[in-house]
Design a protein around this motif. Structure first.
Motif, PDB file in Angstrom:
ATOM      1  N   HIS A 198       0.835  -1.211   0.000  1.00 40.80           N
ATOM      2  CA  HIS A 198       0.000   0.000   0.000  1.00 40.80           C
ATOM      3  C   HIS A 198       0.867   1.257   0.000  1.00 40.80           C
ATOM      4  CE1 HIS A 198      -3.416  -2.515   0.497  1.00 40.80           C
ATOM      5  NE2 HIS A 198      -3.245  -2.768   1.775  1.00 40.80           N
ATOM      6  N   ARG A 199       1.888   1.240   0.817  1.00 32.50           N
ATOM      7  CA  ARG A 199       2.760   2.422   0.922  1.00 32.50           C
ATOM      8  C   ARG A 199       3.530   2.642  -0.386  1.00 32.50           C
ATOM      9  NH1 ARG A 199       2.540   3.949   6.280  1.00 32.50           N
ATOM     10  NH2 ARG A 199       1.655   2.317   7.620  1.00 32.50           N
ATOM     11  N   SER A 200       3.918   1.547  -1.042  1.00 32.24           N
ATOM     12  CA  SER A 200       4.629   1.685  -2.316  1.00 32.24           C
ATOM     13  C   SER A 200       3.722   2.273  -3.393  1.00 32.24           C
ATOM     14  CB  SER A 200       5.163   0.322  -2.775  1.00 32.24           C
ATOM     15  OG  SER A 200       4.121  -0.510  -3.260  1.00 32.24           O
ATOM     16  N   LEU A 201       2.406   2.100  -3.228  1.00 29.91           N
ATOM     17  CA  LEU A 201       1.443   2.660  -4.169  1.00 29.91           C
ATOM     18  C   LEU A 201       1.039   4.093  -3.810  1.00 29.91           C
ATOM     19  CD1 LEU A 201      -0.905  -0.449  -4.643  1.00 29.91           C
ATOM     20  CD2 LEU A 201       0.768   0.444  -6.266  1.00 29.91           C
ATOM     21  N   GLY A 202       1.618   4.617  -2.738  1.00 28.95           N
ATOM     22  CA  GLY A 202       1.342   5.996  -2.349  1.00 28.95           C
ATOM     23  C   GLY A 202       0.043   6.178  -1.592  1.00 28.95           C
ATOM     24  N   ASP A 222      -3.706  -0.144  10.688  1.00 29.00           N
ATOM     25  CA  ASP A 222      -3.265   0.874   9.738  1.00 29.00           C
ATOM     26  C   ASP A 222      -3.774   0.443   8.374  1.00 29.00           C
ATOM     27  OD1 ASP A 222      -2.085   3.317   9.651  1.00 29.00           O
ATOM     28  OD2 ASP A 222      -0.040   2.594   9.338  1.00 29.00           O
ATOM     29  N   MET A 223      -4.717   1.209   7.815  1.00 26.67           N
ATOM     30  CA  MET A 223      -5.404   0.813   6.593  1.00 26.67           C
ATOM     31  C   MET A 223      -5.331   1.914   5.543  1.00 26.67           C
ATOM     32  SD  MET A 223      -6.517  -2.227   7.225  1.00 26.67           S
ATOM     33  CE  MET A 223      -7.627  -2.449   5.836  1.00 26.67           C
ATOM     34  N   PRO A 224      -5.379   1.540   4.248  1.00 22.93           N
ATOM     35  CA  PRO A 224      -5.387   2.564   3.198  1.00 22.93           C
ATOM     36  C   PRO A 224      -6.722   3.305   3.152  1.00 22.93           C
ATOM     37  CG  PRO A 224      -5.576   0.372   2.232  1.00 22.93           C
ATOM     38  CD  PRO A 224      -5.334   0.179   3.696  1.00 22.93           C
ATOM     39  N   LEU A 225      -6.671   4.610   3.262  1.00 19.92           N
ATOM     40  CA  LEU A 225      -7.879   5.433   3.171  1.00 19.92           C
ATOM     41  C   LEU A 225      -8.209   5.714   1.709  1.00 19.92           C
ATOM     42  CD1 LEU A 225      -9.961   7.043   4.887  1.00 19.92           C
ATOM     43  CD2 LEU A 225      -8.420   9.008   4.696  1.00 19.92           C
ATOM     44  N   ARG A 226      -7.181   6.059   0.956  1.00 15.72           N
ATOM     45  CA  ARG A 226      -7.325   6.290  -0.484  1.00 15.72           C
ATOM     46  C   ARG A 226      -5.932   6.170  -1.104  1.00 15.72           C
ATOM     47  NH1 ARG A 226      -7.087  11.281   1.804  1.00 15.72           N
ATOM     48  NH2 ARG A 226      -9.316  11.342   2.281  1.00 15.72           N
ATOM     49  N   TYR A 227      -5.892   5.968  -2.410  1.00 11.81           N
ATOM     50  CA  TYR A 227      -4.625   5.921  -3.137  1.00 11.81           C
ATOM     51  C   TYR A 227      -4.415   7.207  -3.920  1.00 11.81           C
ATOM     52  CZ  TYR A 227      -4.692   1.034  -1.848  1.00 11.81           C
ATOM     53  OH  TYR A 227      -4.730  -0.130  -1.117  1.00 11.81           O
ATOM     54  N   ALA A 228      -5.468   7.693  -4.532  1.00 10.96           N
ATOM     55  CA  ALA A 228      -5.391   8.965  -5.262  1.00 10.96           C
ATOM     56  C   ALA A 228      -6.683   9.724  -4.993  1.00 10.96           C
ATOM     57  CB  ALA A 228      -5.166   8.710  -6.747  1.00 10.96           C
ATOM     58  N   CYS A 251      -8.408   0.434  -4.186  1.00  6.43           N
ATOM     59  CA  CYS A 251      -9.401   1.278  -3.509  1.00  6.43           C
ATOM     60  C   CYS A 251      -9.210   1.237  -1.997  1.00  6.43           C
ATOM     61  CB  CYS A 251     -10.817   0.798  -3.838  1.00  6.43           C
ATOM     62  SG  CYS A 251     -11.292   0.977  -5.557  1.00  6.43           S
ATOM     63  N   GLY A 252      -9.465   2.378  -1.361  1.00  4.85           N
ATOM     64  CA  GLY A 252      -9.319   2.484   0.081  1.00  4.85           C
ATOM     65  C   GLY A 252     -10.646   2.509   0.813  1.00  4.85           C
ATOM     66  N   LEU A 253     -10.562   2.685   2.129  1.00  6.76           N
ATOM     67  CA  LEU A 253     -11.751   2.644   2.977  1.00  6.76           C
ATOM     68  C   LEU A 253     -12.699   3.808   2.715  1.00  6.76           C
ATOM     69  CD1 LEU A 253     -10.287   1.596   6.449  1.00  6.76           C
ATOM     70  CD2 LEU A 253     -11.399   0.151   4.745  1.00  6.76           C
ATOM     71  N   SER A 254     -12.173   4.933   2.229  1.00 11.89           N
ATOM     72  CA  SER A 254     -13.034   6.093   2.022  1.00 11.89           C
ATOM     73  C   SER A 254     -14.101   5.801   0.978  1.00 11.89           C
ATOM     74  CB  SER A 254     -12.197   7.310   1.607  1.00 11.89           C
ATOM     75  OG  SER A 254     -13.015   8.453   1.497  1.00 11.89           O
ATOM     76  N   CYS A 255     -13.697   5.249  -0.165  1.00 10.10           N
ATOM     77  CA  CYS A 255     -14.706   4.960  -1.196  1.00 10.10           C
ATOM     78  C   CYS A 255     -15.555   3.762  -0.802  1.00 10.10           C
ATOM     79  CB  CYS A 255     -14.069   4.782  -2.568  1.00 10.10           C
ATOM     80  SG  CYS A 255     -13.461   3.141  -2.959  1.00 10.10           S
ATOM     81  N   ARG A 256     -15.017   2.867  -0.001  1.00  8.89           N
ATOM     82  CA  ARG A 256     -15.841   1.746   0.488  1.00  8.89           C
ATOM     83  C   ARG A 256     -17.023   2.281   1.296  1.00  8.89           C
ATOM     84  NH1 ARG A 256     -15.295  -2.609   4.782  1.00  8.89           N
ATOM     85  NH2 ARG A 256     -16.079  -4.508   3.830  1.00  8.89           N
ATOM     86  N   ASP A 257     -16.782   3.363   2.035  1.00 11.00           N
ATOM     87  CA  ASP A 257     -17.853   3.946   2.840  1.00 11.00           C
ATOM     88  C   ASP A 257     -18.908   4.614   1.963  1.00 11.00           C
ATOM     89  OD1 ASP A 257     -18.980   4.576   5.439  1.00 11.00           O
ATOM     90  OD2 ASP A 257     -18.454   6.648   5.012  1.00 11.00           O
TER      91      ASP A 257
END
Length: 371
Positions: A14-18, A28-34, A226-232
């Motif tokens: 996830h971190r390598s994808l920014g 610690d979860m990805p909220l969004r990538y872009a 996709c991160g948790l923000s769009c999942r919501d």
């Protein structure tokens, strides 16, 4: 003293994808990538790939596994066929919702209970406490699984390109063991986006290999991480409840409009039965506040806890709110008094920091995919 959040097996990826990371339920979860809007729209029109490894897997095995789950949960788990899954809830003795769950029947005497990340320990403790007297074992398998989800209209084609499992025969709320990109997996046709899609339970050591294979398979079909923000926002558009918002220990399933998951007709007693029978009777005679959809006439976004008003009088409370990329307007779910819950009810507003913004009451869900 605060403890460091847990990391999924895909954290470095996830971190390598920014990815923008966030602490969610101790992980610690990805909220969004872009762009969360772009991620949301990708799932609605093409496909998205999620890391859901924070979810809590609990295995229940033994000759008495079904009997234990029938006692511990409000649903009739004994009628779930091998290879199928069921949405249900676990309640306290007073009928309050401890969590909403999906239960997969993996074999004749083996079930997997999937709990929300923030409630996994509560569910594990409750199942363990309720197992006394049953010929069944409750096992914490949270460290045994990573969970990836591929969701969206292109997800069947993407997954089919990396597995020989019978996806066409895999019904909604069903699961089967298979191999995906060389990785052993439980392939489940479940999700939390309102779209067709799959959830893949794998060993954590295989998570990165599977993520990369799915990314490559989906490259020509518009798949994005996709991160948790769009999942919501996806689940909100689909009218799906979120624990801590639409579901709490202060609400019974009948208060939440989900009384259908409570199966009084099943054999034997179950935890919370008497309180839930009373709640069902109350819901018939004096309907509680109802969960409704609200669509903004303006551009201001409501948030959880904001009052819903009619003529300045509080008649309800927002439970979830966000801009809807699909509708192009702010939307919300809210519990409102039954007298103001009919779609099209006039004069409904949301008090957004002192300004009463007009909202239209609509039936849930806001969005339903075309079959």
């Amino acid at each position: 003293m605060s403890t460091a959040p847990r990391l999924t097996a895909l954290d470095a990826l996830h971190r390598s994808l920014g990815a923008t990371m966030t602490d969610f339920a101790g992980w610690d979860m990805p909220l969004r990538y872009a762009s969360e809007r772009d991620e949301h729209n990708a799932v609605r029109t093409r496909a998205g790939l999620f890391d859901l490894s924070h979810m809590g897997e609990i295995t229940v095995t033994g000759a008495g596994a079904a009997a234990l789950l029938n006692f511990a949960l409000v649903g009739n788990i004994g009628t779930v066929a091998v290879g199928r899954a069921r949405y249900t809830m676990i309640c306290a003795e007073d009928g309050g919702i401890l969590d909403d769950l999906i239960v997969y029947r993996l074999g004749e005497t083996e079930y997997m209970v999937v709990a929300n990340a923030g409630n996994a320990q509560i569910v594990l403790d409750a199942l363990t406490a309720r197992a006394g007297g049953f010929d069944a074992e409750v096992r914490d398998d949270r460290d045994a699984y990573a969970l990836l989800a591929v969701q969206g209209p292109e997800s069947p084609a993407i997954l089919a390109s990396v597995t020989d499992a019978d996806l066409d025969g895999l019904k909604y709320y069903a699961g089967l063991p298979g191999t995906v990109a060389g990785v052993p997996a439980l392939i489940a046709r479940t999700g939390y986006t309102g779209e067709d899609g799959f959830e893949l339970f794998v060993a954590p050591a295989h998570a990165e290999q599977l993520w990369k294979a799915l990314t490559e398979a989906g490259a020509g079909r518009g798949l994005v991480p996709c991160g948790l923000s769009c999942r919501d926002t996806l689940r909100l558009e689909a009218g799906m409840p979120l624990y801590g918002h639409e579901l709490t220990t202060g609400l019974t399933p009948f208060d939440a409009g989900l009384g259908r998951v409570v199966k009084f007709e099943k054999e034997g007693d179950f935890v919370g039965r008497k309180a839930l029978e009373a709640a069902a009777e109350r819901a018939e005679t004096a309907p509680p506040r109802k969960l409704v959809g609200l669509v903004a006439e303006g551009r201001r976004v409501p948030r959880a806890g904001f009052p819903v008003t009619v003529d300045g009088e509080v008649v309800g409370e927002v439970t979830s709110g966000a801009p809807s990329p699909t509708l192009g307007k702010p939307i919300a779910m809210a519990y409102v008094d039954a007298t103001h819950a009919t779609p099209g009810t006039a004069g409904v507003a949301v008090d957004i920091r002192g300004s009463h913004e007009p909202y239209e009451v609509v039936a849930l869900p806001f969005y339903k995919r075309q079959k």
